[in-house]
Design a protein around this motif. Structure first.
Motif, PDB file in Angstrom:
ATOM      1  N   UNK A   6       0.840  -1.198   0.000  1.00  0.00           N
ATOM      2  CA  UNK A   6       0.000   0.000   0.000  1.00  0.00           C
ATOM      3  C   UNK A   6       0.875   1.248   0.000  1.00  0.00           C
ATOM      4  N   UNK A   7       1.986   1.186   0.708  1.00  0.00           N
ATOM      5  CA  UNK A   7       2.923   2.327   0.722  1.00  0.00           C
ATOM      6  C   UNK A   7       3.442   2.613  -0.682  1.00  0.00           C
ATOM      7  N   UNK A   8       3.731   1.573  -1.439  1.00  0.00           N
ATOM      8  CA  UNK A   8       4.200   1.752  -2.811  1.00  0.00           C
ATOM      9  C   UNK A   8       3.098   2.359  -3.685  1.00  0.00           C
ATOM     10  N   UNK A   9       1.868   1.945  -3.486  1.00  0.00           N
ATOM     11  CA  UNK A   9       0.751   2.516  -4.248  1.00  0.00           C
ATOM     12  C   UNK A   9       0.627   4.012  -3.977  1.00  0.00           C
ATOM     13  N   UNK A  10       0.770   4.413  -2.718  1.00  0.00           N
ATOM     14  CA  UNK A  10       0.684   5.837  -2.368  1.00  0.00           C
ATOM     15  C   UNK A  10       1.838   6.607  -3.001  1.00  0.00           C
ATOM     16  N   UNK A  11       3.022   6.038  -2.992  1.00  0.00           N
ATOM     17  CA  UNK A  11       4.174   6.680  -3.643  1.00  0.00           C
ATOM     18  C   UNK A  11       3.899   6.894  -5.131  1.00  0.00           C
ATOM     19  N   UNK A  12       3.299   5.922  -5.761  1.00  0.00           N
ATOM     20  CA  UNK A  12       2.965   6.058  -7.185  1.00  0.00           C
ATOM     21  C   UNK A  12       1.921   7.152  -7.410  1.00  0.00           C
ATOM     22  N   UNK A  13       0.959   7.239  -6.511  1.00  0.00           N
ATOM     23  CA  UNK A  13      -0.055   8.294  -6.620  1.00  0.00           C
ATOM     24  C   UNK A  13       0.612   9.654  -6.493  1.00  0.00           C
ATOM     25  N   UNK A  14       1.516   9.792  -5.542  1.00  0.00           N
ATOM     26  CA  UNK A  14       2.234  11.062  -5.369  1.00  0.00           C
ATOM     27  C   UNK A  14       3.074  11.399  -6.599  1.00  0.00           C
ATOM     28  N   UNK A  15       3.503  10.383  -7.332  1.00  0.00           N
ATOM     29  CA  UNK A  15       4.308  10.603  -8.539  1.00  0.00           C
ATOM     30  C   UNK A  15       3.443  10.878  -9.762  1.00  0.00           C
ATOM     31  N   UNK A  16       2.125  10.863  -9.595  1.00  0.00           N
ATOM     32  CA  UNK A  16       1.240  11.228 -10.694  1.00  0.00           C
ATOM     33  C   UNK A  16       0.369  10.126 -11.259  1.00  0.00           C
ATOM     34  N   UNK A  17       0.534   8.899 -10.780  1.00  0.00           N
ATOM     35  CA  UNK A  17      -0.320   7.820 -11.272  1.00  0.00           C
ATOM     36  C   UNK A  17      -1.744   8.048 -10.750  1.00  0.00           C
ATOM     37  N   UNK A  18      -2.763   7.805 -11.558  1.00  0.00           N
ATOM     38  CA  UNK A  18      -4.136   7.998 -11.080  1.00  0.00           C
ATOM     39  C   UNK A  18      -4.430   7.144  -9.847  1.00  0.00           C
ATOM     40  N   UNK A  19      -5.079   7.752  -8.879  1.00  0.00           N
ATOM     41  CA  UNK A  19      -5.401   7.090  -7.606  1.00  0.00           C
ATOM     42  C   UNK A  19      -6.134   5.773  -7.841  1.00  0.00           C
ATOM     43  N   UNK A  20      -7.147   5.806  -8.697  1.00  0.00           N
ATOM     44  CA  UNK A  20      -7.968   4.621  -8.926  1.00  0.00           C
ATOM     45  C   UNK A  20      -7.141   3.469  -9.484  1.00  0.00           C
ATOM     46  N   UNK A  21      -6.195   3.772 -10.355  1.00  0.00           N
ATOM     47  CA  UNK A  21      -5.356   2.740 -10.973  1.00  0.00           C
ATOM     48  C   UNK A  21      -4.405   2.148  -9.933  1.00  0.00           C
ATOM     49  N   UNK A  22      -3.688   2.983  -9.231  1.00  0.00           N
ATOM     50  CA  UNK A  22      -2.697   2.492  -8.260  1.00  0.00           C
ATOM     51  C   UNK A  22      -3.350   1.669  -7.155  1.00  0.00           C
ATOM     52  N   UNK A  23      -4.492   2.132  -6.651  1.00  0.00           N
ATOM     53  CA  UNK A  23      -5.151   1.404  -5.562  1.00  0.00           C
ATOM     54  C   UNK A  23      -5.763   0.099  -6.055  1.00  0.00           C
ATOM     55  N   UNK A  24      -6.358   0.110  -7.244  1.00  0.00           N
ATOM     56  CA  UNK A  24      -6.924  -1.124  -7.797  1.00  0.00           C
ATOM     57  C   UNK A  24      -5.831  -2.153  -8.054  1.00  0.00           C
ATOM     58  N   UNK A  25      -4.714  -1.711  -8.590  1.00  0.00           N
ATOM     59  CA  UNK A  25      -3.606  -2.635  -8.837  1.00  0.00           C
ATOM     60  C   UNK A  25      -3.041  -3.177  -7.530  1.00  0.00           C
ATOM     61  N   UNK A  26      -2.994  -2.334  -6.498  1.00  0.00           N
ATOM     62  CA  UNK A  26      -2.539  -2.823  -5.199  1.00  0.00           C
ATOM     63  C   UNK A  26      -3.480  -3.904  -4.673  1.00  0.00           C
ATOM     64  N   UNK A  27      -4.779  -3.677  -4.757  1.00  0.00           N
ATOM     65  CA  UNK A  27      -5.743  -4.673  -4.272  1.00  0.00           C
ATOM     66  C   UNK A  27      -5.568  -5.986  -5.031  1.00  0.00           C
ATOM     67  N   UNK A  58      -8.263   7.543   3.448  1.00  0.00           N
ATOM     68  CA  UNK A  58      -8.670   6.399   2.635  1.00  0.00           C
ATOM     69  C   UNK A  58      -7.698   5.237   2.776  1.00  0.00           C
ATOM     70  N   UNK A  59      -6.401   5.490   2.738  1.00  0.00           N
ATOM     71  CA  UNK A  59      -5.455   4.374   2.827  1.00  0.00           C
ATOM     72  C   UNK A  59      -5.498   3.724   4.211  1.00  0.00           C
ATOM     73  N   UNK A  60      -5.792   4.499   5.242  1.00  0.00           N
ATOM     74  CA  UNK A  60      -5.991   3.902   6.565  1.00  0.00           C
ATOM     75  C   UNK A  60      -7.183   2.968   6.560  1.00  0.00           C
ATOM     76  N   UNK A  61      -8.277   3.417   5.944  1.00  0.00           N
ATOM     77  CA  UNK A  61      -9.464   2.582   5.841  1.00  0.00           C
ATOM     78  C   UNK A  61      -9.225   1.332   5.011  1.00  0.00           C
ATOM     79  N   UNK A  62      -8.497   1.483   3.919  1.00  0.00           N
ATOM     80  CA  UNK A  62      -8.198   0.335   3.056  1.00  0.00           C
ATOM     81  C   UNK A  62      -7.409  -0.721   3.819  1.00  0.00           C
TER      82      UNK A  62
END
Length: 138
Positions: A6-27, A58-62
């Protein structure tokens, strides 16, 4: 390549990857993990705070939701932090109708509603994810 934590997904979001994509791929990665210990390891490390209060909550909830729904036996301690909760309600749908807000208030899992996030009944369901039994309302 999907984020493995999940930490890696958040890093990707901060780098510009769409939130929905990074979180879905993490799941997806989480659900495909070989064992419960691998799944816990994917949520154990606290993601950096981003300054986006909704994303931080959101990431806490996830993480809490995945730990409980997949019956990992423990929830990462970082999920309970004050900065992982919203001061104002956030309804995750684009509909602002009173009926939709009422439905989301009722249907949201406790791991999200306790953070003032109101979403659908099974917010992280994915086509390849495990079929989960409906748990009684808390």
């Amino acid at each position: 390549m999907r984020p493995n934590t999940l930490a890696e997904a958040v890093t990707r979001i901060q780098a510009g990857e769409p939130r929905e994509v990074a979180l879905a791929e993490f799941v997806d990665s989480f659900d495909l993990a070989a064992s419960d210990s691998d799944r816990y390891a994917a949520i154990e490390q606290e993601p950096d705070l981003t300054g986006d209060v909704r994303l931080d909550a959101l990431v806490g909830g996830i993480a809490e939701y995945l730990a409980k729904q997949r019956r990992l036996g423990r929830v990462p301690p970082w999920t309970g932090g004050a900065l992982r909760r919203l001061a104002e309600p956030w309804f995750t749908t684009s509909s602002t109708s009173p009926a939709m807000r009422e439905y989301l208030t009722f249907a949201s899992p406790g791991e999200f509603s306790s953070r003032n996030i109101f979403t659908e009944e099974q917010p992280l369901r994915r086509a390849r994810g495990p079929a989960l039994p409906r748990t009684p309302a808390e």
